[in-house]
Design an enzyme around this catalytic site. Structure first.
Site, PDB file in Angstrom:
ATOM      1  N   TYR A  42       0.801  -1.224   0.000  1.00 38.74           N
ATOM      2  CA  TYR A  42       0.000   0.000   0.000  1.00 38.74           C
ATOM      3  C   TYR A  42       0.839   1.281   0.000  1.00 38.74           C
ATOM      4  O   TYR A  42       0.307   2.366  -0.220  1.00 38.74           O
ATOM      5  CB  TYR A  42      -0.927   0.025   1.225  1.00 38.74           C
ATOM      6  CG  TYR A  42      -2.197  -0.764   1.030  1.00 38.74           C
ATOM      7  CD1 TYR A  42      -2.182  -2.163   1.131  1.00 38.74           C
ATOM      8  CD2 TYR A  42      -3.398  -0.140   0.737  1.00 38.74           C
ATOM      9  CE1 TYR A  42      -3.337  -2.896   0.942  1.00 38.74           C
ATOM     10  CE2 TYR A  42      -4.560  -0.868   0.549  1.00 38.74           C
ATOM     11  CZ  TYR A  42      -4.526  -2.238   0.659  1.00 38.74           C
ATOM     12  OH  TYR A  42      -5.673  -2.953   0.469  1.00 38.74           O
ATOM     13  N   LYS A  50       2.605 -15.507   5.429  1.00 39.50           N
ATOM     14  CA  LYS A  50       2.968 -16.402   4.319  1.00 39.50           C
ATOM     15  C   LYS A  50       4.481 -16.583   4.396  1.00 39.50           C
ATOM     16  O   LYS A  50       5.219 -16.198   3.479  1.00 39.50           O
ATOM     17  CB  LYS A  50       2.521 -15.767   2.984  1.00 39.50           C
ATOM     18  CG  LYS A  50       2.653 -16.658   1.771  1.00 39.50           C
ATOM     19  CD  LYS A  50       1.648 -17.794   1.684  1.00 39.50           C
ATOM     20  CE  LYS A  50       1.947 -18.689   0.502  1.00 39.50           C
ATOM     21  NZ  LYS A  50       1.088 -19.901   0.475  1.00 39.50           N
TER      22      LYS A  50
HETATM   23  C1  IPM Z   1     -10.816  -1.177   2.464  1.00 40.32           C
HETATM   24  C2  IPM Z   1     -10.774  -0.782   1.014  1.00 40.32           C
HETATM   25  C3  IPM Z   1      -9.540   0.087   0.773  1.00 40.32           C
HETATM   26  C4  IPM Z   1      -8.325  -0.764   1.089  1.00 40.32           C
HETATM   27  C5  IPM Z   1      -9.431   0.672  -0.637  1.00 40.32           C
HETATM   28  C6  IPM Z   1     -10.694   1.407  -1.042  1.00 40.32           C
HETATM   29  C7  IPM Z   1      -8.232   1.550  -0.790  1.00 40.32           C
HETATM   30  O1  IPM Z   1     -10.799  -1.890   0.202  1.00 40.32           O
HETATM   31  O2  IPM Z   1     -10.914  -0.295   3.314  1.00 40.32           O
HETATM   32  O3  IPM Z   1     -10.762  -2.381   2.754  1.00 40.32           O
HETATM   33  O4  IPM Z   1      -7.808  -1.492   0.225  1.00 40.32           O
HETATM   34  O5  IPM Z   1      -7.874  -0.703   2.228  1.00 40.32           O
END
Ligand code: IPM
Ligand code: MN
Length: 367
Positions: free
Chosen positions: A137, A205
């Site tokens: 992320y 994992k």
């Molecule tokens: C969540 C959503 C978000 C994530 C997206 C919208 C960026 O899927 O809050 O689970 O991946 O964390």
């Protein structure tokens, strides 16, 4: 009288509809428990972006630091390219406000159907502590030779010792707090004898992602010495997907990386009755936290009054727990359970009531 400054970001699609119901409940419960909220609304989201090309500026972000909590509906718009709002608003908020935990309780309530045969509320009751600041992320990575057949795209799974340690520490503390009164019911007689009060499961994992989960395993082993009352175990994420269906009663508190946490909590949400009932909190234990239902903006249902607002209402409950209004939070939980008994389904358009009727019913059940 205690007053809380709450920033409200209704967002896109069905976000404003479910937030409206959540706030109805917040207002009702605050009267009952003698606290007030000072609510400030922000129009961050897809509509504003389409008009102004503005996602979320640094000033706007900094402005949110003055609040006691943020309540968010949903961010995501069908006319905006994927990634812009997610990265520019939601992830920017989570990262810049250092909300390094994504707390996702998974609880099957009475009268809520689960797609898992032979499992009931006594089997599905655990919490996922999803790491919320690292992993793929972060956006680390690159594209080389774009548009050629030699194109290479990387998106790196990054974790620092500090990130892993603060997440696991939170998870251990969470287990201790959860079972301060009474040990977790999934423990065996031997476990109780050994002094355990609960269990923390690491989901990873480590047979493939040896660097990253080598780090997680080491920090878990180190920290577990400081928490002798917390039993620990480990599952690979693929096996976890089997057990969340076949034996969810095995779990008390699960902690995992950002990406795996994203995936397993959608799976888990289905087992607890679907997106209509799954709440979450983005927690900064030392700063401003943000509360949002797990579901997205569901644009196809906008304005129809068919969406289940209970996820957003249970999200208010999480927010109040965080603000240490435990009685008010417990009252919301009880009221939601009462309302669930009269609903036909938790699914979109099949509830037997409209979105706002459900909100009214929860308010009524509080009294
Ligand atoms: C969540 C959503 C978000 C994530 C997206 C919208 C960026 O899927 O809050 O689970 O991946 O964390
Ligand atoms: Mn998700």
């Amino acid at each position: 009288m205690k007053n809380y400054k709450i920033a409200i970001i209704p967002g896109d699609g069905i976000g404003p509809e479910v937030v409206r119901e959540g706030l109805k409940v917040l207002d009702a419960v605050s009267k009952k428990y003698d606290f007030t909220t000072n609510q400030t609304f922000f129009d961050y989201g897809g509509e504003r972006y389409l008009k102004t090309k503005q996602v979320l500026s640094d000033e706007e972000l900094n402005g949110l630091k003055a609040f006691d909590a943020i309540y968010l509906g949903a961010v995501g718009h069908p006319d905006v390219k994927p990634g812009i709002l997610e990265r520019g608003i939601l992830l920017k908020l989570r990262f810049e406000l250092e909300q390094y935990i994504n707390l996702r309780p998974v609880k099957l309530y009475n009268n809520v159907p689960t797609p898992i045969k032979n499992k009931g509320p006594e089997h599905i009751d655990y919490v996922v502590v999803r790491e919320n600041s690292g992993d793929v992320y972060t956006g680390e990575g690159e594209i080389k030779n774009q548009g050629t057949t030699d194109e290479v795209a990387t998106q790196v799974m990054v974790y620092t010792h500090k990130q892993v340690e603060r997440c696991l520490k939170f998870a251990f503390e969470y287990v201790m707090k959860l079972h301060a009164q009474k040990p977790w019911k999934g423990l065996s007689a031997e476990d109780i004898k050994a002094g355990y009060v609960g269990k923390l499961t690491l989901c990873g994992k480590n047979n493939v992602l040896t660097n990253v989960f080598g780090l997680w395993d080491r920090v878990l082993a180190d920290l577990s010495k400081q928490y002798p009352k917390v039993k620990t175990d480990y599952f690979h994420v693929d096996a976890m997907c089997i057990f969340l269906i076949e034996a969810p009663e095995r779990f008390d508190v699960i902690t995992t990386t950002n990406m795996f946490g994203d995936i397993i909590t959608d799976l888990a949400a289905v087992t607890q009755g679907g997106m209509g009932v799954a709440p979450s909190g983005n927690i900064n234990p030392n700063g401003v936290s943000m509360f949002e239902p797990v579901h997205g903006s569901a644009p196809q249902f906008t304005g129809k009054g068919v969406i289940n607002p209970l996820a957003a209402i249970l999200t208010v409950k999480l927010m109040l727990e965080h603000l240490k209004q435990d009685k008010a939070a417990a009252d919301i939980d009880a009221a939601v359970q009462k309302v669930m008994l009269t609903m036909k389904s938790m699914l979109v358009g099949q509830m037997g009531y409209s979105t706002s009727q459900i909100g009214d019913m929860v308010v009524e059940a509080l009294r």
